[in-house]
Motif scaffolding. Structure first.
Motif, mmCIF file in Angstrom:
data_model
loop_
_atom_site.group_PDB
_atom_site.id
_atom_site.type_symbol
_atom_site.label_atom_id
_atom_site.label_comp_id
_atom_site.label_asym_id
_atom_site.label_seq_id
_atom_site.Cartn_x
_atom_site.Cartn_y
_atom_site.Cartn_z
ATOM 1 N N LYS A 66 48.049 46.424 53.083
ATOM 2 C CA LYS A 66 48.164 46.327 51.583
ATOM 3 C C LYS A 66 47.553 45.171 50.908
ATOM 4 N N ALA A 67 47.179 43.774 51.686
ATOM 5 C CA ALA A 67 46.435 43.074 51.202
ATOM 6 C C ALA A 67 45.055 43.450 50.888
ATOM 7 N N PHE A 68 44.510 44.262 51.758
ATOM 8 C CA PHE A 68 43.163 44.706 51.650
ATOM 9 C C PHE A 68 42.877 45.540 50.440
ATOM 10 N N LYS A 69 43.978 46.313 50.177
ATOM 11 C CA LYS A 69 43.998 47.195 49.035
ATOM 12 C C LYS A 69 43.924 46.267 47.723
ATOM 13 N N ASN A 70 44.930 45.366 47.888
ATOM 14 C CA ASN A 70 45.200 44.186 46.703
ATOM 15 C C ASN A 70 43.552 43.883 46.426
ATOM 16 N N HIS A 71 43.060 43.347 47.196
ATOM 17 C CA HIS A 71 41.845 42.469 46.850
ATOM 18 C C HIS A 71 40.457 43.480 47.299
ATOM 19 N N ASN A 72 40.660 44.693 47.359
ATOM 20 C CA ASN A 72 39.455 45.731 47.592
ATOM 21 C C ASN A 72 38.520 45.014 48.557
#
Ligand SMILES: Cc1ncc(COP(=O)(O)O)c(C=O)c1O
Length: 336
Positions: A66-72
């Protein structure tokens, strides 16, 4: 207001807590009735609720993704199971179902790996992080694994001497390495810096003088571990920043390094007022790495974790018989 201990707990904390329930005065753990187990097995006994191991692993994977998606974020998340955190085969097999990597700390852990391999519970393609102080026996067994085809293993160097000993034991062998950065201990500790790892101000020079020109060595990872845990405190973020800056410095002189290992350190619910925001911390970790890499134009590394107690701590319990109860003066702590 009642003045029983139970009332005090009820008024002070959320109870029953996550994983527990009370039905007709009978305690259950993830739906398993504890009184029924006591009736069947007597006390003391140890229980492991295996689905909780998968839940913990998947929860961490989901929050990192989820964090990877948030921060691309472009790197991958790699969950390692530390064999030292629980050696029982039913526990390790539960973790292995979740497609994880392994982390070893001593020669005994390699015997576990060999046993899992002989029973076809793991293949040679699994990634293994070899941490800890390397005795000659431990090193010989690591290379025994490599000769069986475990070529995704990474040996984390705990000191510069360790490299000399490895090169004596396996002089013509190509292998992947990582470097463990020693952390500075918290101000309250009796030691200044950890015995584990290479001091941060020596790492870069060690790489340039002993590793860079040795074609047998491929540097893949920087590792650090703050043993007081991952906490949203200045001390933790200071150590994290030192490691991240070092990773960036290494990336500028070494094209093969692509992994940043933050070790273990996630806390678990071992007290009633436990309130840790895993999602917030994971997002902050990913955001800091992403920002630093963008500023320095460096590829986003794969992020490795080695959560020990977080993986197994909330899945197990030891049940004892209460032999006697002593009454406490509850009025003293404010209940009348
Ligand atoms: C290198 C390393 N990784 C991971 C762990 C697991 O730590 P924790 O149980 O705090 O997650 C330890 C514990 O000592 C460790 O030394």
């Amino acid at each position: 207001m009642k003045d029983s201990y139970f009332s005090l707990i009820k008024q002070t904390y959320q109870f029953p807590q996550k994983g527990f329930d009370i039905n007709k005065q009978k305690l259950s753990f993830h739906g398993v009735s504890i009184p029924r187990l006591i009736e069947k097995y007597g006390t003391p006994f140890r229980l492991s609720y295996l689905p909780q191991i998968s839940n913990q692993i998947n929860n961490s994977k989901e929050l990192f993704n989820k964090a990877f998606k948030n921060h691309n974020y472009k790197g991958k998340y790699q969950y390692c199971y530390c064999t030292k955190c629980n050696h029982y085969s039913h526990i390790i097999k539960s973790a292995l179902k979740e497609n994880i990597n392994l982390e070893t700390s001593s020669t005994f852990d390699i015997d576990i790996i060999l046993s899992l391999y002989k029973k076809q519970n793991i293949s040679v393609n699994i990634t293994i992080i070899h941490n800890g102080y390397k005795t000659d026996d431990y090193l010989k067994k690591i290379f025994e694994l490599q000769s069986l085809g475990f070529n995704n293993s990474i040996i984390i160097l705990d000191s510069s001497n360790e490299l000399s000993r490895i090169l004596e034991i396996a002089p013509d062998t190509k292998f992947k390495i990582g470097l463990r950065m020693a952390i500075n201990e918290e101000a309250k500790s009796s030691f200044n810096s950890s015995r584990l790892g290479i001091p941060s101000n020596e790492v870069l020079n060690f790489y340039k003088t002993k590793i860079q020109n040795n074609e047998l060595l491929e540097l893949k990872m920087l590792h650090f571990f703050v043993d007081s845990g991952i906490q949203d405190k200045l001390y933790y973020w200071g150590e994290f920043r030192t490691a991240l800056n070092l990773f960036i410095d290494l990336s500028k002189v070494c094209s093969s390094i692509d992994s940043f290992n933050i070790g273990g350190g996630f806390p678990i619910q071992n007290q009633l007022n436990f309130n840790y925001d895993y999602e917030y911390i994971i997002d902050k970790i990913v955001s800091k790495i992403k920002t630093a890499c963008s500023n320095e134009k460096i590829k986003n590394p794969d992020i490795y974790t080695e959560f020990g107690k977080y993986t197994v701590g909330e899945s197990g319990a030891i049940i004892f018989k209460v032999l006697e109860q002593k009454n406490k003066m509850i009025t003293k702590i404010g209940i009348s």
